[in-house]
Design a protein around this motif. Structure first.
Motif, PDB file in Angstrom:
ATOM      1  N   SER A  63      15.919  33.150  53.081  1.00 39.64           N
ATOM      2  CA  SER A  63      16.548  31.841  53.180  1.00 39.64           C
ATOM      3  C   SER A  63      15.567  30.757  53.605  1.00 39.64           C
ATOM      4  N   SER A  64      15.832  29.570  53.117  1.00 38.81           N
ATOM      5  CA  SER A  64      15.004  28.416  53.404  1.00 38.81           C
ATOM      6  C   SER A  64      15.781  27.167  53.037  1.00 38.81           C
ATOM      7  N   THR A  65      15.508  26.077  53.717  1.00 38.04           N
ATOM      8  CA  THR A  65      16.040  24.802  53.258  1.00 38.04           C
ATOM      9  C   THR A  65      14.883  23.851  53.016  1.00 38.04           C
ATOM     10  N   ARG A  66      14.216  23.504  54.091  1.00 34.67           N
ATOM     11  CA  ARG A  66      13.140  22.529  54.018  1.00 34.67           C
ATOM     12  C   ARG A  66      12.086  22.913  52.984  1.00 34.67           C
ATOM     13  N   GLU A  87      16.974  32.115  45.075  1.00 37.46           N
ATOM     14  CA  GLU A  87      16.980  31.740  46.489  1.00 37.46           C
ATOM     15  C   GLU A  87      17.175  32.944  47.394  1.00 37.46           C
ATOM     16  N   ARG A 245      11.612  27.751  67.377  1.00 32.78           N
ATOM     17  CA  ARG A 245      12.912  28.389  67.516  1.00 32.78           C
ATOM     18  C   ARG A 245      12.759  29.896  67.731  1.00 32.78           C
ATOM     19  N   PRO A 285      14.318  24.761  61.267  1.00 35.16           N
ATOM     20  CA  PRO A 285      15.502  24.316  61.988  1.00 35.16           C
ATOM     21  C   PRO A 285      15.394  24.597  63.482  1.00 35.16           C
ATOM     22  N   ARG A 286      16.110  23.806  64.242  1.00 31.12           N
ATOM     23  CA  ARG A 286      16.111  23.958  65.700  1.00 31.12           C
ATOM     24  C   ARG A 286      17.465  24.487  66.150  1.00 31.12           C
ATOM     25  N   THR A 287      17.456  25.079  67.307  1.00 29.57           N
ATOM     26  CA  THR A 287      18.733  25.412  67.942  1.00 29.57           C
ATOM     27  C   THR A 287      18.704  24.775  69.340  1.00 29.57           C
TER      28      THR A 287
ATOM     29  N   THR B  86      21.510  24.999  45.811  1.00 30.72           N
ATOM     30  CA  THR B  86      21.717  26.262  46.512  1.00 30.72           C
ATOM     31  C   THR B  86      23.176  26.601  46.333  1.00 30.72           C
ATOM     32  N   GLU B  87      23.458  27.880  46.038  1.00 26.61           N
ATOM     33  CA  GLU B  87      24.845  28.230  45.744  1.00 26.61           C
ATOM     34  C   GLU B  87      25.494  28.990  46.880  1.00 26.61           C
ATOM     35  N   ASN B  88      24.728  29.259  47.901  1.00 24.14           N
ATOM     36  CA  ASN B  88      25.320  29.969  49.022  1.00 24.14           C
ATOM     37  C   ASN B  88      24.612  29.611  50.314  1.00 24.14           C
ATOM     38  N   THR B  91      24.749  31.307  53.807  1.00 25.26           N
ATOM     39  CA  THR B  91      24.002  32.527  54.092  1.00 25.26           C
ATOM     40  C   THR B  91      22.501  32.358  53.907  1.00 25.26           C
ATOM     41  N   PHE B  92      22.077  31.551  52.945  1.00 26.77           N
ATOM     42  CA  PHE B  92      20.672  31.574  52.573  1.00 26.77           C
ATOM     43  C   PHE B  92      19.885  30.317  52.899  1.00 26.77           C
ATOM     44  N   SER B  93      20.496  29.356  53.539  1.00 31.48           N
ATOM     45  CA  SER B  93      19.729  28.188  53.951  1.00 31.48           C
ATOM     46  C   SER B  93      19.510  28.260  55.448  1.00 31.48           C
ATOM     47  N   SER B  94      18.899  27.231  55.985  1.00 31.07           N
ATOM     48  CA  SER B  94      18.682  27.156  57.417  1.00 31.07           C
ATOM     49  C   SER B  94      19.990  27.038  58.183  1.00 31.07           C
ATOM     50  N   LYS B  97      20.503  29.939  60.050  1.00 29.22           N
ATOM     51  CA  LYS B  97      19.688  30.084  61.258  1.00 29.22           C
ATOM     52  C   LYS B  97      20.222  29.200  62.376  1.00 29.22           C
ATOM     53  N   GLY B  98      21.368  28.594  62.148  1.00 35.41           N
ATOM     54  CA  GLY B  98      22.004  27.830  63.208  1.00 35.41           C
ATOM     55  C   GLY B  98      21.799  26.331  63.118  1.00 35.41           C
TER      56      GLY B  98
ATOM     57  N   PHE C  92      29.504  34.933  44.465  1.00 32.81           N
ATOM     58  CA  PHE C  92      29.557  33.536  44.865  1.00 32.81           C
ATOM     59  C   PHE C  92      30.252  32.602  43.889  1.00 32.81           C
TER      60      PHE C  92
END
Lengths: 327, 327, 327
Positions: A63-66, A87, A245, A285-287, B86-88, B91-94, B97-98, C92
């Motif tokens: 998983s990744s966003t940025r 992804e 994080r 990402p931060r928490t 992104t389709e999910n 589960t698979f993005s940041s 990770k919260g 999904f």
């Protein structure tokens, strides 16, 4: 301007696999001026054609966003196309059926002739393995491999520091948090070895200390470092406070004491101790380790840092485009 | 024609977050004529350039077929590009990770300058939260948030009703099924409040009744409604029979009695009772509540309804494009 | 040249759903010469416009690398666009909410007017079901349906064999491994029925034998076959050694004895027995049944085979494009 010309003519980046591959001169004289130019291009809305006609694959096993999004947008700004993306390749590609990364990359490179594969790899070392089997004109970009490295992140971190201080020498940087499992921190530490007079505070819980291998590298490259188990006493010495994080998805265990505000996280005490001219970074990402009340602090630079990710990835892709066959 | 001109000149849609934001005049005088135009364009195969050069992000935290695909095709018909999808993401993005939705959207907006983010959000209210932090010229389109709202679905539902009856006032609509967990039904109820003389039959099992908040809204806006626990007795009064699927993935529990054919589903008795000039809608996907034998009934309009989703989303995106900076 | 002309004028491929639909003449006179042309085009870097302006949907209900990526790259080489893709529709998409494949395809076809849907289907027979409800000008390409068929794979396999032997008649082919669950092998067996004098060795564990239905087809079409439970004794008779992976994700159970090197896998004994002019194929991904030391054997053709997948899919898509309305 002469710098940029020189860069255009001399630097053909191929694979981007680990932070160490970049030397001081490339970073300061070639890469950073190009990042500046990319930033200016985006501000002007100037789409470029460096990647026009090239086929980029976005191969994310985790998983990744940025990272995934900024690469995708960078490719678009450069006129290229992500022709195929996954992804969650760890679960939904043939990797899930037991295929080795070498076979996967041979397919994308040797069989399908992809020009660039931007890969986030589940396993440490798979970026290097990928580059070793990529043939012809397929280039690999490591978008993070396991808990090993994340070179494009470290480069954008350094760019952000350089943007603020106009230097990368003679800085005191506090790396805070999960130093054992954070690939970003490792790549950043490797880059620090390219510069002079850097002092690192490695502020982490006992069970999350930086790998000995990275510390050996720091020693060898004359980066002074000191380990600490509380951020508050060292905050006042920092130019850069780099918070990370806890990588709970990599089984990082924290005690109650580790989560005490200010110890391995930012709280009002830390903000009070931190010099006015310091900057606060976080790869996101931060928490809980970086509460949102910090966002309005003038020293908070982590959203600019994320923004620089777009420009850095554009610059790296542009450098790679110089190595691609003409289209 | 004068309507369309007026629309082009006056309406600059920005975020699309909830059904209530649309007023009667916008819907009837601006939006619907534009949907007609989009439908005609697609029939002619006329690709348009309203989104050319803009970067659209498709951010789906939960599963979808119709909504995600129709937005993607709509963007393409308008000459734009889904640069990152992104389709999910749950589960698979940041987000996994919260990361908060606010941080995610700040990244896509403030840092990466996306022009439009089409988002399906796992949590109620996240579309509003997203729009509240999107800066500059990034616009959010709510493609469903939790079990809260699904405004673009409700708009296409209303368009389909209007297409058949040439009015949205003075209609009797039966909303059938899982009214507690269906966001579509809630958005539709909110839209009903914009029109005159609408009567709703809320036909649902006891444990799936429409939220009191929505009913308060209906009261306030003079929408007459009546709750019922069986479709068969009320079918003969309906202009529109709007059937919905039990949202089992949201823990809707049905009893054996609830699943009796015709009670909260369509069977031959319901078809026999339903007036000839009525129409049958369903947001799809469907399960047992709308058997395939209904498909050949002349009153079945749910595939036309789905098709209108393409044109409605094109129209909304086109309206948003008027608010984007020139490219 | 005359072949190609003839092809261009006469063959309008529509749905690609099962291997049997292709006859000998189409394969040898129309399809293969077109694959040659596609291969030459890619080698020259010649992008084509056959799919320009068409909307392709990549609908994968199950994991894939080669098939999904090669279709995506093929679409791009032909100037088309994957406008919407899903890589795990089983989980999904609305399929996860209980939607039938017929409803899904009606939406993509009848409602959203997609031109081509490349589909990997979780259930046997869903490619045929999909084609049966696709209306107007939407064409379905079966990229694998359950453990039933994988026609584009079988076509590229045959193309690779033809490339090496310049014939498809009078060949001895050993199909090795999981013949019960491998859709590729079934499609290949069906294609064998189109040619003369083919002898198949079906080398599999007892619990992984080829379906009786396929064997009936072979009998009917005069394909001689012999079942075997060890590769080593038959290796010396083979022109083509076609190895497949145990489909553990489909609950294939292997005994310790089945995994003995050389029995249903390639080892040095097999290599020693296999004639010099034979070729080794594998649809990939591979696991232990085809060790990497085989890669340097001159008879190993599985990466060329994978590469041909790109050209075969380009050719099939190009043939379909002849059936699409002008854009």
């Amino acid at each position: 301007m002469s710098e940029i010309k020189r860069y255009n003519n001399s630097l053909n980046l191929s694979h981007v696999v680990e932070a160490q591959q970049f030397d001081r001169e490339t970073i300061l004289n070639n890469l950073f001026p190009l990042v500046d130019r990319m930033k200016a291009n985006v501000a002007k809305g100037a789409r470029k054609k460096a990647l026009r006609g090239y086929q980029v694959i976005s191969w994310f096993e985790e998983s990744s966003t940025r990272t995934a999004a900024s690469f995708a947008l960078a490719v678009d700004w450069l006129g290229g196309k992500i022709v195929y993306s996954t992804e969650n390749a760890k679960t939904f590609s043939s990797r899930a059926k037991g295929e080795s990364i070498e076979d996967t990359i041979r397919i994308l490179s040797e069989c399908y002739h992809a020009d660039i594969v931007v890969g986030r790899f589940a396993n440490n070392g798979d970026a290097v393995a990928a580059a070793s089997v990529a043939v012809g004109k397929t280039f690999i970009v490591n978008a993070g491999d396991g808990d090993n490295q994340h070179p494009t992140q470290a480069l954008l971190d350094m760019y952000t520091i350089h943007e603020k201080f106009e230097r990368l020498d003679n800085l005191t940087i506090g790396l805070v948090g999960d130093l054992a499992n954070g690939r970003t921190v490792k790549s950043l530490a490797y880059l620090c070895g390219k510069f002079e007079g850097i002092k690192l505070y490695l502020v982490s819980p006992e069970q999350c200390k930086l790998d000995q291998g990275v510390k050996d590298y720091l020693n060898k490259h004359h980066v002074f470092y000191e380990e600490a188990d509380d951020l508050r006493p060292v905050a006042q010495e920092l130019d850069v406070l780099y918070v990370t994080r806890p990588q709970l998805e990599r089984d990082t265990k924290l005690t109650e004491a580790d989560m005490e505000p200010g110890r391995f996280s930012v709280d009002q005490t830390v903000l009070a101790e931190l010099p006015d001219e310091a900057i606060i970074l976080h790869p996101l990402p931060r928490t809980w380790e970086l509460p949102t009340f910090v966002d309005i602090d003038l020293r908070a630079c982590y959203f600019e840092q994320a923004e620089n990710g777009l420009y850095m990835r554009m610059a790296l892709l542009k450098m790679i485009s110089h190595s691609l066959p003409k289209r």
